[in-house]
Design an enzyme around this catalytic site. Structure first.
Site, PDB file in Angstrom:
ATOM      1  N   GLY A 187       0.820  -1.210   0.000  1.00 37.43           N
ATOM      2  CA  GLY A 187       0.000   0.000   0.000  1.00 37.43           C
ATOM      3  C   GLY A 187       0.849   1.251   0.000  1.00 37.43           C
ATOM      4  O   GLY A 187       2.054   1.188  -0.219  1.00 37.43           O
ATOM      5  N   ASN A 188       0.199   2.384   0.212  1.00 34.78           N
ATOM      6  CA  ASN A 188       0.927   3.656   0.266  1.00 34.78           C
ATOM      7  C   ASN A 188       0.284   4.550   1.319  1.00 34.78           C
ATOM      8  O   ASN A 188      -0.739   4.194   1.892  1.00 34.78           O
ATOM      9  CB  ASN A 188       0.948   4.314  -1.116  1.00 34.78           C
ATOM     10  CG  ASN A 188      -0.446   4.625  -1.618  1.00 34.78           C
ATOM     11  OD1 ASN A 188      -1.145   5.475  -1.073  1.00 34.78           O
ATOM     12  ND2 ASN A 188      -0.873   3.888  -2.642  1.00 34.78           N
TER      13      ASN A 188
END
Ligand code: C5P
Length: 228
Positions: free
Chosen positions: A29-30
């Site tokens: 993810g980020n």
């Protein structure tokens, strides 16, 4: 905002950050919280627009006065944005979409006992949603991209933005300076809006609601000038 200058416009906003699963319990993810996209969606709705928000893993509540489509992966965001784009006049892609996803998703949890001391992830490229939507847009549609950049030098930041606008083929690119302490997950933001001809249309720093207002003001001018 009491102006109703966006009445009659249909706006599609992507926001948040995609999650690309590795196994049933893990993802790549980020740090995108979705705040800037949510602020743009909320402020367009407040100014009278009909807004659809394609939301990926938001860390903030979605506004109540608009349609929210929940997605998680880049593939889901791609499918929903492709489906919804033709019904909208203005498309604002603020989401941080993963550039790559794992080639295979493990059926069961990946364990260190089975894997050993090193684990190599094999990733494959996700479709570039913004680029596709810009390539297939109607002349009456306005497509806006975002670029999250860590470049500290202003001139280099703008040069990167211009190159990205060309590559993506969008009408406007909002360059967003991000870092460990700015941009993602913070309420303060700084954006530079680059126009199709490469000129710097607007630079604005402030909280994400005021940045949203500045972006919508500039887009409203564009729409007026080009009689969209
Ligand atoms: O290439 P980069 O990820 O910096 O481009 C950012 C812009 O492109 C954002 O507007 C983002 O929403 C969009 N994007 C996309 N699909 C991808 C990657 C980025 O729509 N796979």
């Amino acid at each position: 905002d009491s102006r109703r200058d966006w009445v009659g416009r249909k706006v599609l906003v992507s926001a948040g950050g995609t999650r690309e699963p590795l196994d049933p319990v893990r993802f790549l993810g980020n740090r995108s919280s979705g705040r800037q996209g949510v602020a743009i969606a909320a402020s367009a709705a407040a100014r009278g627009a009909q807004v659809t928000l394609v939301a990926a893993n938001l860390e903030v509540p979605a506004p109540a006065n608009l349609e929210v489509i929940q997605v998680s992966t880049a593939a889901e965001m791609h499918a929903e944005c492709t489906r919804l784009a033709p019904e909208h006049d203005i498309i604002v892609m603020t989401a941080a979409v993963a550039d790559y996803r794992p080639v295979t998703v493990a059926e069961g949890k990946i364990t260190k006992e089975e894997t050993g001391d090193e684990l190599t992830l094999h990733l494959t490229k996700n479709p570039d949603i913004l680029r596709e939507l810009a390539a297939s847009k109607r002349p009456d549609q306005l497509v806006v991209g975002f670029a999250a950049e860590t470049e500290p030098n202003d001139e280099k930041l703008l040069a990167r933005g211009r190159a990205k606008l060309q590559r993506k083929g969008c009408d406007v690119l909002a360059v967003n300076r991000v870092g460990w302490n700015e941009g993602f997950q913070h309420d303060e933001n700084e954006i530079s809006l680059i126009a199709r001809d490469g000129s710097l249309a607007v630079r604005h720093a402030g909280n994400k609601m005021s940045v949203a207002g500045a972006i919508l003001d500039t887009l409203a001018e564009y729409l007026r000038d080009s009689a969209h």
